[in-house]
Scaffold this motif. Structure first.
Motif, mmCIF file in Angstrom:
data_model
loop_
_atom_site.group_PDB
_atom_site.id
_atom_site.type_symbol
_atom_site.label_atom_id
_atom_site.label_comp_id
_atom_site.label_asym_id
_atom_site.label_seq_id
_atom_site.Cartn_x
_atom_site.Cartn_y
_atom_site.Cartn_z
ATOM 1 N N GLN A 78 -7.744 -2.415 -8.190
ATOM 2 C CA GLN A 78 -8.524 -1.442 -7.659
ATOM 3 C C GLN A 78 -7.632 -0.582 -7.073
ATOM 4 O O GLN A 78 -8.261 0.753 -6.755
ATOM 5 C CB GLN A 78 -9.141 -1.663 -7.823
ATOM 6 C CG GLN A 78 -10.310 -2.570 -8.140
ATOM 7 C CD GLN A 78 -11.826 -2.844 -8.292
ATOM 8 O OE1 GLN A 78 -12.631 -3.048 -8.316
ATOM 9 N NE2 GLN A 78 -12.862 -2.325 -6.627
ATOM 10 N N ALA A 79 -6.353 -0.776 -6.611
ATOM 11 C CA ALA A 79 -5.710 0.069 -5.596
ATOM 12 C C ALA A 79 -4.971 0.196 -6.568
ATOM 13 O O ALA A 79 -3.778 -0.044 -5.515
ATOM 14 C CB ALA A 79 -5.827 -0.135 -4.449
ATOM 15 N N ASP A 80 -3.888 -0.230 -7.687
ATOM 16 C CA ASP A 80 -2.654 -0.139 -8.625
ATOM 17 C C ASP A 80 -1.652 0.846 -8.032
ATOM 18 O O ASP A 80 -0.358 1.235 -9.085
ATOM 19 C CB ASP A 80 -2.530 -1.173 -9.450
ATOM 20 C CG ASP A 80 -3.357 -0.398 -10.926
ATOM 21 O OD1 ASP A 80 -4.263 1.268 -10.222
ATOM 22 O OD2 ASP A 80 -3.648 -0.276 -11.579
ATOM 23 N N ASP A 81 -1.588 1.545 -7.516
ATOM 24 C CA ASP A 81 -0.494 3.430 -7.839
ATOM 25 C C ASP A 81 0.474 2.226 -7.622
ATOM 26 O O ASP A 81 2.067 3.999 -8.087
ATOM 27 C CB ASP A 81 -1.096 4.175 -6.900
ATOM 28 C CG ASP A 81 -0.876 3.548 -5.653
ATOM 29 O OD1 ASP A 81 -2.346 3.555 -5.479
ATOM 30 O OD2 ASP A 81 -0.237 4.573 -4.857
ATOM 31 N N GLY A 101 1.007 -1.175 -0.195
ATOM 32 C CA GLY A 101 0.267 0.027 -0.202
ATOM 33 C C GLY A 101 0.488 1.674 0.027
ATOM 34 O O GLY A 101 1.218 1.724 -0.787
ATOM 35 N N GLY A 102 1.147 1.722 1.312
ATOM 36 C CA GLY A 102 2.443 3.080 1.320
ATOM 37 C C GLY A 102 3.633 2.013 1.183
ATOM 38 O O GLY A 102 4.645 2.910 0.993
ATOM 39 N N GLY A 103 4.207 1.095 0.986
ATOM 40 C CA GLY A 103 4.706 0.080 1.398
ATOM 41 C C GLY A 103 6.130 0.173 2.464
ATOM 42 O O GLY A 103 7.557 0.212 2.072
ATOM 43 N N GLY A 104 5.598 0.200 3.531
ATOM 44 C CA GLY A 104 6.698 -0.121 5.029
ATOM 45 C C GLY A 104 6.869 -0.818 4.908
ATOM 46 O O GLY A 104 7.937 -1.412 5.535
ATOM 47 N N PRO A 138 -8.695 5.653 -4.310
ATOM 48 C CA PRO A 138 -8.939 4.009 -4.414
ATOM 49 C C PRO A 138 -9.579 3.727 -3.496
ATOM 50 O O PRO A 138 -10.466 3.481 -2.192
ATOM 51 C CB PRO A 138 -7.687 3.519 -4.564
ATOM 52 C CG PRO A 138 -6.968 4.330 -2.783
ATOM 53 C CD PRO A 138 -7.175 5.563 -3.175
ATOM 54 N N LYS A 139 -10.876 2.326 -4.177
ATOM 55 C CA LYS A 139 -11.522 2.338 -3.517
ATOM 56 C C LYS A 139 -11.819 -0.078 -4.130
ATOM 57 O O LYS A 139 -11.653 -0.493 -5.274
ATOM 58 C CB LYS A 139 -13.126 2.083 -3.386
ATOM 59 C CG LYS A 139 -13.732 3.307 -3.691
ATOM 60 C CD LYS A 139 -15.115 3.666 -4.005
ATOM 61 C CE LYS A 139 -15.639 4.739 -3.196
ATOM 62 N NZ LYS A 139 -17.274 5.344 -4.029
ATOM 63 N N THR A 140 -10.658 -0.552 -2.435
ATOM 64 C CA THR A 140 -10.800 -2.128 -2.714
ATOM 65 C C THR A 140 -11.181 -2.970 -1.364
ATOM 66 O O THR A 140 -11.166 -2.462 -0.223
ATOM 67 C CB THR A 140 -9.707 -2.337 -2.650
ATOM 68 O OG1 THR A 140 -9.096 -3.449 -2.544
ATOM 69 C CG2 THR A 140 -8.160 -1.357 -2.195
ATOM 70 N N ILE A 141 -11.341 -4.119 -1.885
ATOM 71 C CA ILE A 141 -12.169 -4.440 -0.148
ATOM 72 C C ILE A 141 -10.340 -4.785 0.360
ATOM 73 O O ILE A 141 -10.859 -5.374 1.943
ATOM 74 C CB ILE A 141 -12.492 -6.056 -0.225
ATOM 75 C CG1 ILE A 141 -12.583 -6.799 0.101
ATOM 76 C CG2 ILE A 141 -10.799 -7.512 -1.556
ATOM 77 C CD1 ILE A 141 -13.728 -8.213 -0.347
ATOM 78 N N ALA A 142 -9.343 -4.541 -0.283
ATOM 79 C CA ALA A 142 -7.777 -4.950 0.681
ATOM 80 C C ALA A 142 -7.738 -3.311 1.498
ATOM 81 O O ALA A 142 -6.914 -2.820 0.638
ATOM 82 C CB ALA A 142 -6.644 -4.908 0.103
ATOM 83 N N ASP A 143 -8.513 -3.266 2.399
ATOM 84 C CA ASP A 143 -8.631 -1.509 3.000
ATOM 85 C C ASP A 143 -7.330 -1.064 3.501
ATOM 86 O O ASP A 143 -7.357 -0.110 4.213
ATOM 87 C CB ASP A 143 -9.696 -1.525 3.879
ATOM 88 C CG ASP A 143 -9.594 -2.347 5.491
ATOM 89 O OD1 ASP A 143 -8.622 -2.231 6.761
ATOM 90 O OD2 ASP A 143 -9.893 -3.585 5.171
ATOM 91 N N GLY A 144 -6.468 -2.038 4.143
ATOM 92 C CA GLY A 144 -5.319 -1.945 4.372
ATOM 93 C C GLY A 144 -4.436 -1.188 3.410
ATOM 94 O O GLY A 144 -3.123 -0.900 3.558
#
Length: 317
Positions: free
Chosen positions: A207-210, A179-182, A226-232
């Motif tokens: 759906q959150a492929d930035d 996500g943010g990459g931590g 973005p909207k995805t079931i993977a909310d984290g």
């Protein structure tokens, strides 16, 4: 940029050892056969707050001097970092203020409050999250522990891969959600020194492929909401995490919403552990791209298990 070093990771490993769990590694003959490779699952969902983020949060909290600790800590998070920072702050006996999207899962809000965290809600966008947080931090004076773009946090997350390599006698690849990459940054930090031959692969929702688009473009591309079931995995890369992604990640793969749900069900059924949707993205991408992993020893980091049991995705449809 204050880029954390391998020595920072080793120092974090010592600092957080009294407060976190050395999580187990699980295997499944069925899942390995299905994927066509040897799969090893590092179960960070077994941490007390239910997620890997306790590593970075604890490193940041227990690295504060007494004067700053007295003012507490503050952050913005969709859930797991908020829970883990609240937990670490509780262990040290200091205040913790968190900004969370109003749409964050109730299970994650409940966990934050159970550990004593004080929640301020915002709209589900990066812009709203950061604007609301600025007001909260100004009012409280707490030390800002960024969910991922913080050298203390990245060093703490890197301790996971140190354990993983010790528990498996080495891996050809390590796959983690991005996500943010931590977590990916911590993995790169550790493996680039400890096991430079091991490839680091990131997995992301379509759906959150930035991060995927950033990786292909060679610069950060950020989506606001973005909207995805993977909310984290809703947040964008930042300068510190982009440094590690752009220099050390071998590839980023994506998976659809249905593929993520299917992978989540497979793990619940065959590994018999609870994982949240964000944690299912790596297995989903492995099953989608079997040729990339065929015959390899592949480590998969199950990043969290904080899921709302009343809203399971395969029940909601």
């Amino acid at each position: 940029m204050d880029i954390p070093s391998y020595d920072d990771m080793l120092a974090a490993h010592v600092r957080i050892a009294p407060y976190i769990r050395r999580t187990p590694v699980r295997t499944s003959d069925y899942l390995s056969e299905l994927a066509g490779c040897q799969l090893f699952f590092k179960c960070e969902n077994f941490q007390e707050p239910g997620a890997f983020k306790v590593r970075g949060a604890t490193n940041a909290v227990f690295g504060l001097d007494e004067a700053q600790a007295a003012k507490g800590v503050a952050t913005h998070s969709s859930g797991n970092h908020a829970s883990c920072l609240s937990y670490a702050a509780m262990l040290r006996g200091i205040p913790c203020n968190v900004v969370m999207p109003r749409t964050a899962p109730q299970a994650k809000k409940d966990t934050v409050r159970r550990y004593g965290g004080m929640i301020t809600e915002c709209e589900p966008s990066t812009t709203s999250r950061e604007a609301t947080f600025a007001k909260v931090q100004e009012a409280t004076g707490g030390d800002f522990v960024h969910p991922y773009n913080d050298p203390r946090v990245i060093a703490g997350q890197g301790t996971c891969s140190k354990e993983f390599m010790e528990q498996t006698d080495g891996l050809d690849m390590v796959v983690a959600p991005i996500g943010g990459g931590g977590m990916i940054s911590g993995t790169c930090l550790t493996l680039s020194t400890l096991a430079p031959e091991t490839q680091v692969i990131a997995a992301e929702p379509e759906q959150a492929d930035d991060a995927y688009r950033s990786f292909k473009a060679g610069h950060i591309i950020a989506d606001d909401a973005p909207k995805t079931i993977a909310d984290g995995l809703l947040v964008p890369l930042k300068d510190l995490t982009w440094h590690f992604v752009s220099n050390h990640v071998s590839e980023i793969y994506t998976a659809s919403e249905q593929e993520i749900i299917d992978a989540m069900k497979l793990v619940w059924k065959h590994l018999r552990v609870v994982m949240e949707p964000s944690s299912a993205v790596p297995l989903a991408t492995i099953l989608k791209h079997p040729e990339a992993f065929k015959g390899k020893r592949v480590g998969v980091i199950i990043t969290g298990g904080n899921v709302d049991l009343d809203k399971l995705p395969w029940i909601l449809g």
